[in-house]
Write a protein that holds these residues in place. Structure first.
Motif, short mmCIF file in Angstrom:
data_model
loop_
_atom_site.label_atom_id
_atom_site.label_comp_id
_atom_site.label_asym_id
_atom_site.label_seq_id
_atom_site.Cartn_x
_atom_site.Cartn_y
_atom_site.Cartn_z
N ARG A 57 -1.29 -4.20 -4.63
CA ARG A 57 -1.02 -4.63 -6.30
C ARG A 57 -2.11 -5.35 -6.87
O ARG A 57 -2.18 -5.64 -8.02
N GLY A 58 -2.66 -6.43 -6.10
CA GLY A 58 -3.70 -7.21 -6.57
C GLY A 58 -4.61 -7.84 -5.60
O GLY A 58 -4.34 -7.53 -4.32
N THR A 59 -5.35 -8.80 -6.09
CA THR A 59 -6.30 -9.48 -5.13
C THR A 59 -6.09 -10.71 -5.43
O THR A 59 -5.78 -11.47 -6.56
N PRO A 60 -6.27 -11.75 -4.22
CA PRO A 60 -6.92 -11.24 -2.99
C PRO A 60 -5.22 -10.85 -2.37
O PRO A 60 -4.29 -11.42 -2.34
N THR A 61 -5.45 -9.84 -1.47
CA THR A 61 -4.44 -9.43 -0.73
C THR A 61 -4.89 -9.30 0.78
O THR A 61 -5.98 -8.83 1.06
N VAL A 62 -4.11 -10.11 1.90
CA VAL A 62 -4.82 -10.49 3.02
C VAL A 62 -3.78 -9.93 4.16
O VAL A 62 -2.65 -10.04 3.96
N PHE A 63 -4.38 -9.45 5.22
CA PHE A 63 -3.51 -8.92 6.44
C PHE A 63 -4.50 -9.71 7.57
O PHE A 63 -5.59 -9.93 7.96
N ALA A 64 -3.30 -10.31 8.34
CA ALA A 64 -3.81 -10.86 9.73
C ALA A 64 -3.19 -9.91 10.87
O ALA A 64 -2.01 -9.54 10.85
N GLY A 65 -4.34 -9.10 11.28
CA GLY A 65 -3.85 -7.94 12.12
C GLY A 65 -3.08 -7.05 11.24
O GLY A 65 -3.50 -6.60 10.06
N PRO A 66 -1.98 -6.60 11.64
CA PRO A 66 -1.19 -5.41 10.66
C PRO A 66 -0.30 -6.34 9.78
O PRO A 66 0.40 -5.55 8.93
N VAL A 123 -2.08 -18.86 7.38
CA VAL A 123 -2.88 -17.94 7.76
C VAL A 123 -3.10 -18.02 9.14
O VAL A 123 -3.20 -16.90 10.22
N LEU A 124 -3.37 -19.13 9.73
CA LEU A 124 -3.43 -19.21 11.34
C LEU A 124 -2.18 -19.11 12.22
O LEU A 124 -2.30 -18.58 13.36
N ASP A 125 -1.24 -19.35 11.64
CA ASP A 125 0.18 -18.90 12.30
C ASP A 125 0.33 -17.30 12.33
O ASP A 125 0.63 -16.71 13.39
N TYR A 126 -0.24 -16.72 11.11
CA TYR A 126 -0.09 -15.26 11.25
C TYR A 126 -1.09 -14.56 12.22
O TYR A 126 -0.89 -13.63 12.83
N LEU A 127 -2.44 -15.33 12.11
CA LEU A 127 -3.40 -14.69 13.15
C LEU A 127 -2.88 -15.02 14.65
O LEU A 127 -3.20 -14.03 15.29
N GLU A 128 -2.06 -15.97 14.78
CA GLU A 128 -1.40 -15.88 16.25
C GLU A 128 -0.55 -14.89 16.66
O GLU A 128 -0.45 -14.48 17.73
N LEU A 129 0.21 -14.54 15.42
CA LEU A 129 1.13 -13.33 15.53
C LEU A 129 0.05 -12.09 15.88
O LEU A 129 0.67 -11.23 16.61
N ALA A 130 -0.79 -11.92 15.43
CA ALA A 130 -1.75 -10.69 15.60
C ALA A 130 -2.57 -10.95 16.82
O ALA A 130 -3.20 -9.70 16.99
N ARG A 131 -2.56 -11.54 17.89
CA ARG A 131 -3.34 -11.57 18.97
C ARG A 131 -2.62 -10.72 19.97
O ARG A 131 -1.53 -10.39 19.90
#
Length: 285
Positions: free
Chosen positions: A256-265, A277-285
């Motif tokens: 719906r707008g910017t920025p839209t951000v995904f860590a992995g899925p 952001v770093l927490d979600y990147l850990e989920l994405a590992r």
């Protein structure tokens, strides 16, 4: 899916428990109602989803949502539940909690599952504008004329770029020019693709995000790029098509707008919060 809460509720954003160590969520949740239990799904010791099983208890579910998301969904949930309780009996529902979380409700026996919004990584297609060689993808759907994208580029991306160069993650830029409100968004995205043709996407990205829009050939020359080749590229319909295909993808994904951000899925609720952001990147590992 049904929408449960409006975007205005995101203004009270706090640090979400999803993505943080499981123990933090369990401690924040406090005592459970009689006959109830909460089961958690974790990745690397971090909370990915939580499921409540037990008697219907709206006040506890309100706390469950707030502690799981870090957002002030409680009162809105109580208001919604009071209006819809009788009509919902025996129905299985998936509700949107703002833009970033889902709540799945199951009857007989009653259970409620909270989880982050996600997109299968295969749906993103090919990542081309990538900094870094390994690690989870951090995908930024962005617009060069968007002031919030420029803020993200100033405040968060430098730290992520450093981690990408160290091999901790892959930073992927995805075009989502908001052409309806930003007249320079599409030309700037096109020009960034021309910089990519000469291996200079990220330096050119940084100049654009500093607000230097308009003189795209001049920016290329300032970086020492081949001006004639860049000028030819600016006229290329094939390059413009790449940008338009990325915008079409963003719309298909429902962004719906910017920025839209995904860590992995996983869609990141607050991309301006580096810790989250770093927490979600850990989920994405």
């Amino acid at each position: 899916m049904r929408r449960l809460f409006p975007l205005a509720l995101l203004l009270g954003l706090a640090l979400a428990q999803i993505g943080r160590p499981v123990e933090a969520f369990q401690k924040a949740l406090g005592p459970l109602p009689p006959g109830a239990k909460v089961e958690v799904e974790a990745k690397g010791g971090r909370l990915l989803s939580a499921t409540y099983r037990g008697p219907e208890n709206a006040s506890f579910l309100a706390r469950f949502l707030e502690k799981g998301t870090g957002m002030p969904f409680g009162q809105a949930f109580l208001d919604w539940y009071a209006k819809n309780k009788e009509a919902l009996k025996g129905k299985r529902l998936t509700l949107n909690l703002g833009e970033d979380f889902l709540l799945e409700l199951y009857p007989s026996p009653f259970q409620a599952r909270l989880l982050p919004r996600s997109v299968p990584e295969s749906a993103f297609g090919q990542d081309r504008l990538v900094l870094g060689q390994k690690g989870p993808f951090f995908r930024v759907f962005s617009d060069f004329q968007c002031p919030y994208c420029q803020r993200l580029a100033r405040e968060v991306l430098p730290a992520l770029k450093a981690r990408a160069r160290e091999g901790e993650l892959r930073l992927s830029y995805r075009h989502f020019p908001l052409t309806e409100i930003h007249p320079e968004a599409l030309p700037a995205a096109h020009a960034s693709e021309c910089a990519q043709e000469q291996g200079a996407f990220w330096p050119y990205h940084d100049l654009l995000m500093a607000g230097r829009l308009g003189d795209y050939l001049g920016l290329a020359r300032a970086l020492g790029l081949d001006g004639e080749a860049f000028a030819r590229c600016l006229q290329s319909p094939e390059v413009r098509k790449r940008v338009e295909e990325e915008r079409a993808l963003a719309l298909r994904l429902g962004l719906r707008g910017t920025p839209t951000v995904f860590a992995g899925p996983y869609k990141v609720p607050n991309p301006f919060d580096l810790a989250q952001v770093l927490d979600y990147l850990e989920l994405a590992r």
